[in-house]
Design an enzyme around this catalytic site. Structure first.
Site, short mmCIF file in Angstrom:
data_model
loop_
_atom_site.label_atom_id
_atom_site.label_comp_id
_atom_site.label_asym_id
_atom_site.label_seq_id
_atom_site.Cartn_x
_atom_site.Cartn_y
_atom_site.Cartn_z
N SER A 9 32.15 35.00 58.02
CA SER A 9 32.09 36.45 58.14
C SER A 9 30.87 36.79 58.99
O SER A 9 29.76 36.32 58.72
CB SER A 9 31.91 37.08 56.75
OG SER A 9 31.31 38.36 56.88
N HIS A 34 36.35 35.97 60.19
CA HIS A 34 36.58 37.03 59.19
C HIS A 34 35.76 38.24 59.63
O HIS A 34 34.52 38.21 59.61
CB HIS A 34 36.14 36.54 57.81
CG HIS A 34 36.29 37.51 56.70
ND1 HIS A 34 37.47 37.65 55.98
CD2 HIS A 34 35.42 38.40 56.19
CE1 HIS A 34 37.29 38.58 55.05
NE2 HIS A 34 36.06 39.04 55.15
N ASP A 36 34.68 42.01 59.12
CA ASP A 36 34.61 43.04 58.07
C ASP A 36 34.60 44.44 58.65
O ASP A 36 33.62 44.86 59.27
CB ASP A 36 33.34 42.82 57.23
CG ASP A 36 33.46 41.58 56.36
OD1 ASP A 36 32.56 40.72 56.39
OD2 ASP A 36 34.47 41.49 55.64
N MET A 38 34.59 48.34 57.96
CA MET A 38 34.20 49.26 56.88
C MET A 38 34.15 50.69 57.42
O MET A 38 33.65 50.93 58.51
CB MET A 38 32.83 48.89 56.33
CG MET A 38 32.75 47.47 55.77
SD MET A 38 31.10 47.14 55.09
CE MET A 38 31.24 45.39 54.77
N HIS A 69 39.22 42.28 57.70
CA HIS A 69 39.15 42.63 56.29
C HIS A 69 38.92 44.13 56.23
O HIS A 69 37.80 44.61 56.48
CB HIS A 69 38.00 41.85 55.63
CG HIS A 69 37.79 42.20 54.19
ND1 HIS A 69 36.69 41.78 53.49
CD2 HIS A 69 38.53 42.92 53.32
CE1 HIS A 69 36.75 42.23 52.25
NE2 HIS A 69 37.87 42.92 52.12
N MET A 71 38.15 47.22 54.77
CA MET A 71 37.56 47.96 53.65
C MET A 71 37.53 49.43 54.03
O MET A 71 36.48 50.01 54.35
CB MET A 71 36.15 47.42 53.36
CG MET A 71 36.21 46.02 52.74
SD MET A 71 34.66 45.12 52.82
CE MET A 71 34.79 44.46 54.49
N MET A 142 37.83 39.17 46.05
CA MET A 142 36.42 39.48 46.32
C MET A 142 35.57 38.89 45.21
O MET A 142 35.86 39.10 44.02
CB MET A 142 36.21 40.99 46.38
CG MET A 142 36.88 41.69 47.56
SD MET A 142 36.40 41.01 49.14
CE MET A 142 34.65 41.41 49.16
N ASP A 176 35.78 35.64 48.89
CA ASP A 176 34.94 36.36 49.86
C ASP A 176 33.76 37.03 49.16
O ASP A 176 33.94 37.98 48.41
CB ASP A 176 35.81 37.41 50.57
CG ASP A 176 35.05 38.14 51.66
OD1 ASP A 176 35.54 39.20 52.10
OD2 ASP A 176 33.97 37.67 52.05
#
Ligand code: DX5
Ligand code: ZN
Length: 220
Positions: A9, A34, A36, A38, A69, A71, A142, A176
């Site tokens: 990540s 990966h 992230d 957000m 990912h 979020m 998670m 993760d």
């Protein structure tokens, strides 16, 4: 048997040099990246969206696998944009979708694999029930509260991984958050095969060594 893969990540990398950081991870032996994403609403932090994913894809070339990912509060909104930007696995939070079965179908229609993530407080039964009605390609458990890298591994989440592995022997199951050399054994024992690791790899002066170590434990 299913293959085990290590996906760094890059959340805690130097985001001003995101392209070269991604390149560095791949050169260090990462099986996938990966990323992230957000939105500052689903989690109390903001990172980047599909325009940045496009630039990463342009930098690393067509072949490396990128998991986004998501979020974000409205994961339905970004499927097409992320597919066009070059994401391969679109992992959304089941807490953020009122029709995850439909979303999984839409993700696949756009040519991506569908991942379903659960926060620590979400019972694994919700994900098991979903997967029994609509199979996904990846289940992401998670092991920290989403929003930030560098948090401590929540070992009590391993029961979710065990239950998922028992129900779906050939499913790609990811962990993760707080995963590194000191916690990878718990993940391997529980049956995880997609290993996301951020700080443990990014903070190391030898990321290749950490990636190799993680892979050796989970491939046992
Ligand atoms: C947290 C992210 C994780 C995090 C992992 O919300 O989803 O991917 O960046 O980083 P570490 O391994 O440092 O916990
Ligand atoms: Zn993540």
């Amino acid at each position: 048997s299913i293959s085990s893969r290590i996906g760094p990540s890059i959340l805690n990398s130097n985001l001003a040099c995101l392209g070269s950081e991604c390149r560095r991870m791949l050169d260090s032996g990462a099986d996938y990246l990966h990323l992230d994403v957000m939105d500052g609403h689903f989690v109390p932090n903001i990172t980047f969206g599909h325009p940045v994913v496009q630039c990463i894809r342009d930098t690393i070339g067509k072949t490396p696998t990128c998991e986004v990912h998501m979020m974000v509060s409205r994961p339905e909104q970004w499927v097409k944009a992320m597919a066009e930007a070059g994401a391969n696995i679109y992992t959304f939070h089941i807490e953020a979708s009122d029709n995850p079965q439909q979303l999984i179908k839409e993700i696949r229609e756009e040519g991506m694999k569908a991942g379903c993530a659960v926060k620590p407080a979400t019972p694994v039964k919700q994900l098991l029930d979903l997967l029994h009605t609509q199979m996904a390609d990846v289940a992401l458990v998670m092991t920290v509260e989403p929003g930030f890298g560098g948090q401590s591994f929540m070992q009590n989440m391993m029961d979710k991984v065990r239950q998922l592995r028992k129900s779906f022997p050939s499913l790609d199951i990811g962990v993760d958050g707080g995963v590194g050399p000191s916690t990878i054994q718990y993940c391997a024992d529980a049956g995880a095969n997609m290993i996301v690791s951020g700080s443990a790899i990014m903070k190391s002066n030898d990321p290749a060594k950490v990636i190799t170590e993680l892979r050796s434990v989970v491939q046992e």
